[in-house]
Design a protein around this motif. Structure first.
Motif, PDB file in Angstrom:
ATOM      1  N   ASN A 189      -7.134  12.066 -11.623  1.00  0.00           N
ATOM      2  CA  ASN A 189      -8.556  11.881 -11.957  1.00  0.00           C
ATOM      3  C   ASN A 189      -8.756  10.750 -12.967  1.00  0.00           C
ATOM      4  O   ASN A 189      -9.538  10.863 -13.913  1.00  0.00           O
ATOM      5  CB  ASN A 189      -9.160  13.179 -12.474  1.00  0.00           C
ATOM      6  N   GLY A 190      -8.003   9.666 -12.782  1.00  0.00           N
ATOM      7  CA  GLY A 190      -8.201   8.452 -13.568  1.00  0.00           C
ATOM      8  C   GLY A 190      -7.400   8.353 -14.855  1.00  0.00           C
ATOM      9  O   GLY A 190      -7.503   7.351 -15.563  1.00  0.00           O
ATOM     10  N   LYS A 191      -6.589   9.357 -15.194  1.00  0.00           N
ATOM     11  CA  LYS A 191      -5.804   9.327 -16.427  1.00  0.00           C
ATOM     12  C   LYS A 191      -4.327   9.417 -16.090  1.00  0.00           C
ATOM     13  O   LYS A 191      -3.910  10.291 -15.329  1.00  0.00           O
ATOM     14  CB  LYS A 191      -6.223  10.487 -17.344  1.00  0.00           C
ATOM     15  N   ARG A 192      -3.510   8.523 -16.694  1.00  0.00           N
ATOM     16  CA  ARG A 192      -2.104   8.418 -16.320  1.00  0.00           C
ATOM     17  C   ARG A 192      -1.184   9.280 -17.196  1.00  0.00           C
ATOM     18  O   ARG A 192      -1.411   9.431 -18.398  1.00  0.00           O
ATOM     19  CB  ARG A 192      -1.654   6.955 -16.398  1.00  0.00           C
ATOM     20  N   TYR A 193      -0.133   9.776 -16.547  1.00  0.00           N
ATOM     21  CA  TYR A 193       0.845  10.628 -17.222  1.00  0.00           C
ATOM     22  C   TYR A 193       2.250  10.281 -16.741  1.00  0.00           C
ATOM     23  O   TYR A 193       2.446   9.871 -15.592  1.00  0.00           O
ATOM     24  CB  TYR A 193       0.580  12.107 -16.929  1.00  0.00           C
ATOM     25  N   ARG A 194       3.229  10.471 -17.610  1.00  0.00           N
ATOM     26  CA  ARG A 194       4.627  10.404 -17.211  1.00  0.00           C
ATOM     27  C   ARG A 194       4.974  11.674 -16.431  1.00  0.00           C
ATOM     28  O   ARG A 194       4.217  12.634 -16.386  1.00  0.00           O
ATOM     29  CB  ARG A 194       5.531  10.291 -18.441  1.00  0.00           C
ATOM     30  N   GLY A 195       6.187  11.685 -15.835  1.00  0.00           N
ATOM     31  CA  GLY A 195       6.650  12.879 -15.135  1.00  0.00           C
ATOM     32  C   GLY A 195       5.967  13.057 -13.798  1.00  0.00           C
ATOM     33  O   GLY A 195       5.671  12.102 -13.082  1.00  0.00           O
ATOM     34  N   TYR A 273       0.225   9.184 -20.900  1.00  0.00           N
ATOM     35  CA  TYR A 273       0.743   7.815 -20.960  1.00  0.00           C
ATOM     36  C   TYR A 273      -0.279   6.852 -21.557  1.00  0.00           C
ATOM     37  O   TYR A 273       0.075   5.949 -22.326  1.00  0.00           O
ATOM     38  CB  TYR A 273       1.128   7.378 -19.546  1.00  0.00           C
ATOM     39  N   ASP A 274      -1.545   7.038 -21.221  1.00  0.00           N
ATOM     40  CA  ASP A 274      -2.588   6.124 -21.700  1.00  0.00           C
ATOM     41  C   ASP A 274      -2.837   6.254 -23.195  1.00  0.00           C
ATOM     42  O   ASP A 274      -3.466   5.388 -23.798  1.00  0.00           O
ATOM     43  CB  ASP A 274      -3.895   6.366 -20.944  1.00  0.00           C
ATOM     44  N   GLY A 275      -2.352   7.329 -23.815  1.00  0.00           N
ATOM     45  CA  GLY A 275      -2.548   7.511 -25.246  1.00  0.00           C
ATOM     46  C   GLY A 275      -1.372   7.059 -26.093  1.00  0.00           C
ATOM     47  O   GLY A 275      -1.415   7.184 -27.318  1.00  0.00           O
ATOM     48  N   GLU A 276      -0.331   6.531 -25.469  1.00  0.00           N
ATOM     49  CA  GLU A 276       0.885   6.176 -26.206  1.00  0.00           C
ATOM     50  C   GLU A 276       0.712   4.905 -27.036  1.00  0.00           C
ATOM     51  O   GLU A 276      -0.173   4.081 -26.781  1.00  0.00           O
ATOM     52  CB  GLU A 276       2.054   5.989 -25.234  1.00  0.00           C
ATOM     53  N   ASN A 277       1.581   4.761 -28.052  1.00  0.00           N
ATOM     54  CA  ASN A 277       1.582   3.589 -28.922  1.00  0.00           C
ATOM     55  C   ASN A 277       3.030   3.275 -29.296  1.00  0.00           C
ATOM     56  O   ASN A 277       3.819   4.194 -29.534  1.00  0.00           O
ATOM     57  CB  ASN A 277       0.763   3.867 -30.177  1.00  0.00           C
ATOM     58  N   PRO A 278       3.415   2.007 -29.366  1.00  0.00           N
ATOM     59  CA  PRO A 278       4.806   1.665 -29.699  1.00  0.00           C
ATOM     60  C   PRO A 278       5.279   2.237 -31.034  1.00  0.00           C
ATOM     61  O   PRO A 278       6.449   2.630 -31.161  1.00  0.00           O
ATOM     62  CB  PRO A 278       4.792   0.126 -29.738  1.00  0.00           C
ATOM     63  N   ASN A 279       4.405   2.286 -32.030  1.00  0.00           N
ATOM     64  CA  ASN A 279       4.809   2.807 -33.347  1.00  0.00           C
ATOM     65  C   ASN A 279       5.181   4.282 -33.271  1.00  0.00           C
ATOM     66  O   ASN A 279       6.201   4.711 -33.836  1.00  0.00           O
ATOM     67  CB  ASN A 279       3.688   2.616 -34.366  1.00  0.00           C
ATOM     68  N   THR A 280       4.348   5.062 -32.603  1.00  0.00           N
ATOM     69  CA  THR A 280       4.632   6.493 -32.516  1.00  0.00           C
ATOM     70  C   THR A 280       5.774   6.771 -31.534  1.00  0.00           C
ATOM     71  O   THR A 280       6.531   7.727 -31.727  1.00  0.00           O
ATOM     72  CB  THR A 280       3.366   7.266 -32.123  1.00  0.00           C
TER      73      THR A 280
END
Length: 527
Positions: A189-195, A273-280
């Motif tokens: 539904n438009g939002k990406r996830y790993r797995g 996945y869309d909420g990820e950040n390199p720092n975290t």
């Protein structure tokens, strides 16, 4: 002599070295995969739009807890839909290739056919909305297919591409959908996830949609949702360990729905996945496999935003006294966010009385509101509302919920001060704001109107409506507060402050969770 001195020095050095290493007897079952409920219960849906980069594998549970691939789909965008229709079943095939070949042959004569699976592969003809329609179609096809039979609805799931069915799962009420390449991510539904995704037909509900992925990759989507990624890396590491520990401690919390944790504030916020950040992501990687333990077991690593100056003993917020959830002075929590360092909420006696009455509680006119019990940290654990017909007591979290407060680190004042009848109260996110409207002007198509002492005018599309306020006054109570959240466990702003003052993530965790070990589950050692 030199040899003896060397041996003595070596033994001393070894003893000193051993004294700096903590060995812990811990028994921790770290999950390789975690299941996160994305859509469930009242939020479940009858269909979902799924997009991948390279097509899909359809899988089922093999009975031993593993996912067995049963079908491959070349399309990279499909809909997964719950199906409660009748079908006709024809043929019995050992693999997808044979079933696909037969379905291709039939497609010129039977346009509404699809390959399906119920433990074996078959051709399914339909759908039919009623049994009578399906029976009529079956009778007309018996001359061509001697083995055709009727299949009744049984929590089927159908996969559709551009309105055409491409696969029917009739094996159970559960299927898995994975990216063919295995690299992901996959969009739902438009939002990406790993797995990958698991879909379950739940009783008395639509389809539950679950994200299944490795624990560490799950944390990539949690840590930046719970703490700003721009903060000090040591604070981010502390958050990563707390989030990992919380997940391990609460594995299976939502097993009745078929998953472990939710993706919202009921557990931990998870933005995929869309909420990820390199720092975290770095904070997660740098602490891989590290959790907080007490007596050899993962702790309930709860956390909150801002303590208001002191964290709290668990029993003063919840029920149980937990030895590692003890209140501490939060020395470095202030100075980052003025809006939660100190805040004010005002309520009127009338609004409080009305709220109580809406819950079936009538104590008459409100005469006073007081904090009648505090913990040693200064946090309110009991507030009494006094009325001319009786009193009502709020305790612990009910205080925050009733008044809409950011925390229970509060004082209450203002009893006896009354508002004028020409004052209007407006409810906002910051509480009730008072405003005198006397003398203000309202413009309408018919001209300007002056607001009188007891009048309020609302400008409509075609006319101005006059609302006359009631005479009398209402007592105002001012609630001054500090902090945000329940106050138990790790204080996120406090962790930021500690990190900015040179403390590392291990120091931070041990400060907020008393008597714990920070434990590396990969190398089986305390840090």
């Amino acid at each position: 002599m030199r040899f003896k001195k060397f041996v003595s020095f070596f033994l001393l050095f070894t003893l000193v070295l051993m004294s700096t290493v903590s060995y812990v007897n811990a028994s921790v079952n770290m999950p390789s995969l975690i299941k996160i409920g994305l859509f469930y219960a009242s939020n479940s849906l009858p269909s979902y739009s799924i997009v991948s980069s390279s097509g899909f594998k359809v899988g089922v549970d093999d009975g031993a807890g593993n996912v067995k691939t049963i079908y491959n789909i070349s399309y990279n965008n499909v809909q997964v839909i719950k199906d409660d229709n009748f079908y006709l079943q024809e043929g019995n095939f050992s693999d997808q290739a044979m079933a696909d070949s037969q379905q291709t042959k039939l497609s010129s004569d039977v346009s509404n056919s699809v390959v399906g699976y119920d433990g074996n592969y078959h051709i399914y003809i339909g759908p039919y909305l009623s049994q009578s329609d399906a029976t009529a179609a079956m009778n007309s096809l018996k001359s061509k297919f001697s083995d055709v039979k009727l299949v009744s609805p049984n929590n089927h799931i159908v996969i559709v591409q551009n309105g055409k069915s491409v696969f029917l799962d009739a094996a159970s009420n559960q299927i898995y959908l994975m990216d063919t390449s295995g690299d992901g991510p996959i969009s739902i539904n438009g939002k990406r996830y790993r797995g990958y995704f698991e879909f379950i037909r739940q009783q008395n509900s639509d389809m539950t949609a679950i994200n299944v992925l490795p624990l560490e990759e799950y944390l990539y989507g949690v840590v930046p949702a719970e703490m700003p990624a721009s903060w000090n890396i040591e604070a981010l590491k502390a958050q990563a360990v707390a989030a990992r520990t919380y997940a391990v401690y609460n594995i299976g919390e939502y097993s009745k729905y078929g998953f472990d944790l939710t993706d919202d504030v009921n557990c931990q916020v998870y933005n995929g996945y869309d909420g990820e950040n390199p720092n975290t992501n770095k904070a997660v990687d740098d602490t891989k496999g590290v959790i907080a333990i007490y007596n050899g077991q993962p702790i309930e690593a709860i956390f909150h935003s801002h303590s208001g100056g002191y964290t709290e003993d668990s029993e003063n917020v919840y029920t149980n006294s937990v030895p590692y959830l003890r209140g501490v002075e939060d020395k470095y929590v202030f100075g980052y966010n003025e809006a939660i360092d100190n805040w004010t909420v005002s309520v009127t006696a009338d609004s409080v009385a009305q709220k109580l009455k809406s819950s079936g509680i009538d104590i008459g006119n409100i005469t006073n509101i007081q904090v009648t019990s505090k913990s040693w940290t200064g946090r309110a654990i009991q507030v009494t509302i006094y009325g001319d017909k009786g009193n009502y007591v709020l305790s612990k979290n009910d205080i925050r919920n009733f008044f809409g407060l950011k925390s229970n680190m509060i004082t209450i004042s203002g009893n006896g001060s009354a508002s004028n009848s020409n004052t209007t109260y407006i409810q906002s996110q910051q509480g009730i704001v008072s405003k005198s409207l006397s003398g203000l002007a309202v413009m309408s198509a018919s001209g300007q109107k002056i607001v009188e002492n007891n009048d309020l005018y609302i400008l409509g599309q075609s006319k101005t409506i006059k609302i006359t306020s009631q005479n009398g006054s209402s007592t105002i109570f001012t609630i001054n507060g500090s902090g945000y959240g329940h106050g138990v466990g790790l204080s996120q702003y406090g962790a930021r402050g500690m990190a900015d003052h040179g403390y590392n993530y291990i120091d931070i965790l041990k400060y907020y969770y008393k008597g714990i070990y920070v434990y590396d589950t990969i190398n089986n050692k305390a840090l």
